[in-house]
Design a protein around this motif. Structure first.
Motif, short mmCIF file in Angstrom:
data_model
loop_
_atom_site.label_atom_id
_atom_site.label_comp_id
_atom_site.label_asym_id
_atom_site.label_seq_id
_atom_site.Cartn_x
_atom_site.Cartn_y
_atom_site.Cartn_z
N LEU B 9 0.88 -1.25 0.00
CA LEU B 9 -0.05 -0.10 -0.06
C LEU B 9 0.82 1.23 0.24
O LEU B 9 0.61 2.33 -0.91
CB LEU B 9 -0.78 0.03 0.99
N LEU B 10 1.87 1.44 0.77
CA LEU B 10 2.85 2.52 1.05
C LEU B 10 3.49 2.47 -0.58
O LEU B 10 3.71 3.60 -0.91
CB LEU B 10 3.76 1.97 1.90
N VAL B 11 3.95 1.60 -1.03
CA VAL B 11 4.57 1.76 -2.45
C VAL B 11 3.73 2.29 -3.57
O VAL B 11 4.04 3.13 -4.18
CB VAL B 11 5.19 0.35 -2.80
N PHE B 12 2.45 1.70 -3.42
CA PHE B 12 1.46 2.19 -4.41
C PHE B 12 1.24 3.75 -3.98
O PHE B 12 0.89 4.60 -4.82
CB PHE B 12 0.21 1.28 -4.22
N ALA B 13 1.15 4.20 -2.77
CA ALA B 13 0.68 5.40 -2.55
C ALA B 13 1.84 6.52 -2.93
O ALA B 13 1.53 7.44 -3.50
CB ALA B 13 0.44 5.60 -1.00
N ALA B 14 3.06 6.01 -2.80
CA ALA B 14 4.30 6.86 -3.07
C ALA B 14 4.34 7.15 -4.47
O ALA B 14 4.55 8.01 -4.96
CB ALA B 14 5.56 6.17 -2.56
N GLY B 15 4.10 5.82 -5.24
CA GLY B 15 4.14 5.95 -6.74
C GLY B 15 2.95 6.79 -7.28
O GLY B 15 3.30 7.83 -8.11
N THR B 16 1.74 6.84 -6.56
CA THR B 16 0.63 7.56 -7.29
C THR B 16 0.96 8.83 -6.98
O THR B 16 0.70 9.87 -7.97
CB THR B 16 -0.47 7.29 -6.56
N ALA B 17 1.46 9.30 -5.73
CA ALA B 17 1.79 10.65 -5.52
C ALA B 17 2.94 11.33 -6.29
O ALA B 17 2.78 12.43 -6.91
CB ALA B 17 2.54 10.71 -3.83
N TRP B 19 3.61 10.16 -9.43
CA TRP B 19 2.93 10.33 -10.71
C TRP B 19 2.14 11.73 -10.78
O TRP B 19 2.40 12.51 -11.77
CB TRP B 19 2.19 9.23 -11.03
N VAL B 20 1.33 12.07 -9.74
CA VAL B 20 0.57 13.25 -9.77
C VAL B 20 1.50 14.44 -9.83
O VAL B 20 1.27 15.52 -10.58
CB VAL B 20 -0.29 13.49 -8.33
N LEU B 21 2.74 14.58 -8.76
CA LEU B 21 3.53 15.53 -8.70
C LEU B 21 4.29 15.86 -10.20
O LEU B 21 4.23 16.83 -10.63
CB LEU B 21 4.73 15.13 -7.89
N LEU B 22 4.40 14.73 -10.81
CA LEU B 22 5.03 14.67 -12.30
C LEU B 22 4.00 15.27 -13.42
O LEU B 22 4.19 16.25 -14.10
CB LEU B 22 5.39 13.49 -12.84
N MET B 23 2.60 15.18 -13.05
CA MET B 23 1.56 15.37 -14.14
C MET B 23 1.34 17.03 -13.84
O MET B 23 1.01 17.62 -14.70
CB MET B 23 0.37 14.61 -13.85
N LEU B 24 1.32 17.40 -12.54
CA LEU B 24 1.01 18.65 -12.32
C LEU B 24 2.22 19.69 -11.89
O LEU B 24 2.16 20.43 -11.05
CB LEU B 24 -0.23 18.76 -11.17
N HIS B 25 3.22 19.34 -12.33
CA HIS B 25 4.66 19.89 -11.79
C HIS B 25 4.68 21.30 -12.04
O HIS B 25 5.04 22.08 -11.56
CB HIS B 25 5.94 19.25 -12.50
N TYR B 37 10.40 15.36 -22.52
CA TYR B 37 9.97 14.26 -22.65
C TYR B 37 9.18 13.36 -21.55
O TYR B 37 8.45 12.66 -21.70
CB TYR B 37 11.21 13.34 -23.29
N LEU B 38 9.79 13.83 -20.52
CA LEU B 38 9.03 13.36 -19.20
C LEU B 38 7.55 13.68 -19.30
O LEU B 38 6.55 13.03 -18.86
CB LEU B 38 9.59 14.03 -17.82
N ASP B 39 7.33 15.00 -19.67
CA ASP B 39 5.90 15.55 -19.96
C ASP B 39 5.03 14.70 -21.07
O ASP B 39 3.86 14.53 -20.83
CB ASP B 39 5.79 17.01 -20.71
N GLU B 40 6.07 14.10 -22.11
CA GLU B 40 5.34 13.26 -23.09
C GLU B 40 4.87 12.15 -22.48
O GLU B 40 3.84 11.61 -22.95
CB GLU B 40 6.15 13.33 -24.26
N VAL B 44 0.97 8.37 -20.16
CA VAL B 44 0.86 7.02 -20.40
C VAL B 44 1.68 5.82 -19.45
O VAL B 44 1.62 4.55 -19.38
CB VAL B 44 1.12 6.38 -21.77
N LEU B 45 2.34 6.48 -18.37
CA LEU B 45 3.26 5.62 -17.74
C LEU B 45 2.44 4.69 -16.63
O LEU B 45 2.93 3.41 -16.72
CB LEU B 45 4.06 6.66 -16.65
#
Lengths: 242, 97
Positions: B9-17, B19-25, B37-40, B44-45
């Motif tokens: 659960l912890l790994v999943f939560a950290a990964g989601t966070a 990804w959200v950070l990357l999407m809304l950076h 390229y990270l934006d691109e 789809v990650l």
């Protein structure tokens, strides 16, 4: 005949309607132990089989001796975990073999288990159908696929480090088996799997030997939707618990 | 819930966070430069991870299925032994059906 080692091996055979299989598996066990000059006893735990398995067990006791064949019948079907506890209560061996009575596990592998155990002074030695030299006979593609998926799921969710989680041909040091049964909560299909997971948690050492598995010659082995659902439920419960 | 479920659960939560950070950076951390390229690949990650895991599962089950060991000789020798056992057991007074 004097046994060459100081160890004694107790075999636990829980039975339910194994009237046909029991005499033959017993005969093969006696042969395997005697051929290898090992001290042993076979503890038959029959859960009041309606087919008269106990009556056959009594004849076996008369044929091979009460020191070799020990009868520990119970009043009804009470589950595998309690059958093992019931069986080891009076076991006189310092090592315990657990196997199925339906001849899918062959006693000819007993010397391999013992050799492996001595090699690494392992607490548990488990038979694997999935290592080189092991195998299964009598399964169609569907049955093989089911087994592989089941094993993959368990392996991914539980990472037990054992290649054949659901196999149930194993050798234990007696106190290790007692401790593991006390720690194991699940019943049925998941029981053998949980035993291995608990063994890892409790830092017991586990060795593996390849075995062949011949699906029931007499009687039918069933694997239907109910069994699969039961397995998945047990697996998820276990994954949440560790 | 056990330790394993907690860490998954912890790994999943950290990964989601992450990804959200990357999407809304550009909104959350405008002062950090993020390569184009990270934006691109960011949108789809998660799908890529899912497909990669699926492919790994299929490959691993498929390989295990192809290499599944058969043992017809174990069956043949068992049948022979069963006959031998039955003969000897009858001699010892055990009832064989």
């Amino acid at each position: 005949m004097a046994p060459k080692g100081q160890h004694k091996y107790s075999v636990l055979l829980p039975t339910y309607n194994e009237r046909e299989n029991l005499p033959i598996i017993t005969w093969m066990l006696v042969k395997a132990f005697k051929d290898n000059e090992l001290d042993f006893e076979i503890i038959i735990i029959d859960d009041a089989s309606p087919d008269g398995t106990l009556e056959i067990a009594k004849q076996l006791q008369a044929a091979f001796g009460a020191d070799r064949i020990v009868l520990r019948p119970r009043a009804g079907k009470l589950g595998l975990g309690t059958a093992y506890i019931h069986g080891i209560e009076h076991a006189t061996g310092d090592y315990v073999f657990i196997m199925d009575a339906d001849m899918s596990h062959h006693p000819k592998f007993i010397p391999d288990f013992i050799k492996k155990q001595k090699e690494g002074n392992f607490d548990v030695v488990t038979g694997t159908r999935y290592a080189l030299g092991g195998g299964v006979h009598g399964w169609d593609l569907r049955r093989k696929l089911t087994s592989r998926v089941a094993n993959f799921l368990a392996d991914t969710l539980l990472t037990p480090g054992v290649s054949d989680l659901t196999g149930s041909f194993r050798l234990y040091k007696k106190p290790v088996l007692e401790a593991m049964i006390r720690a194991t909560k699940s019943k049925g299909y998941v029981f053998q799997m949980e035993m291995m997971v608990r063994a890892r948690q409790m830092n017991f050492t586990i060795g593996e030997v390849p075995i062949t598995f011949v699906d029931r010659v007499f009687g039918e082995s069933k694997l239907g939707a109910a069994e699969i659902v039961g397995y998945l439920k047990g697996l998820i419960t276990l994954a949440m618990d560790i | 819930m056990g330790k394993r479920a907690q860490s998954i659960l912890l790994v999943f939560a950290a990964g989601t966070a992450a990804w959200v950070l990357l999407m809304l950076h550009s909104v959350l951390i405008p002062f950090v430069p993020v390569p184009q390229y990270l934006d691109e690949i960011a949108p789809v990650l998660p799908l890529w991870l899912l497909v990669a895991f699926g492919a790994y599962s299929l490959a691993s089950i498929g390989y295990a299925l192809v290499t599944f060991g058969d043992c017809p000789e174990a069956y043949m020798s068992l049948l022979k032994e069963i006959n031998e056992a039955k003969t000897d057991l009858k001699r010892r007074g055990v009832q064989i059906d």
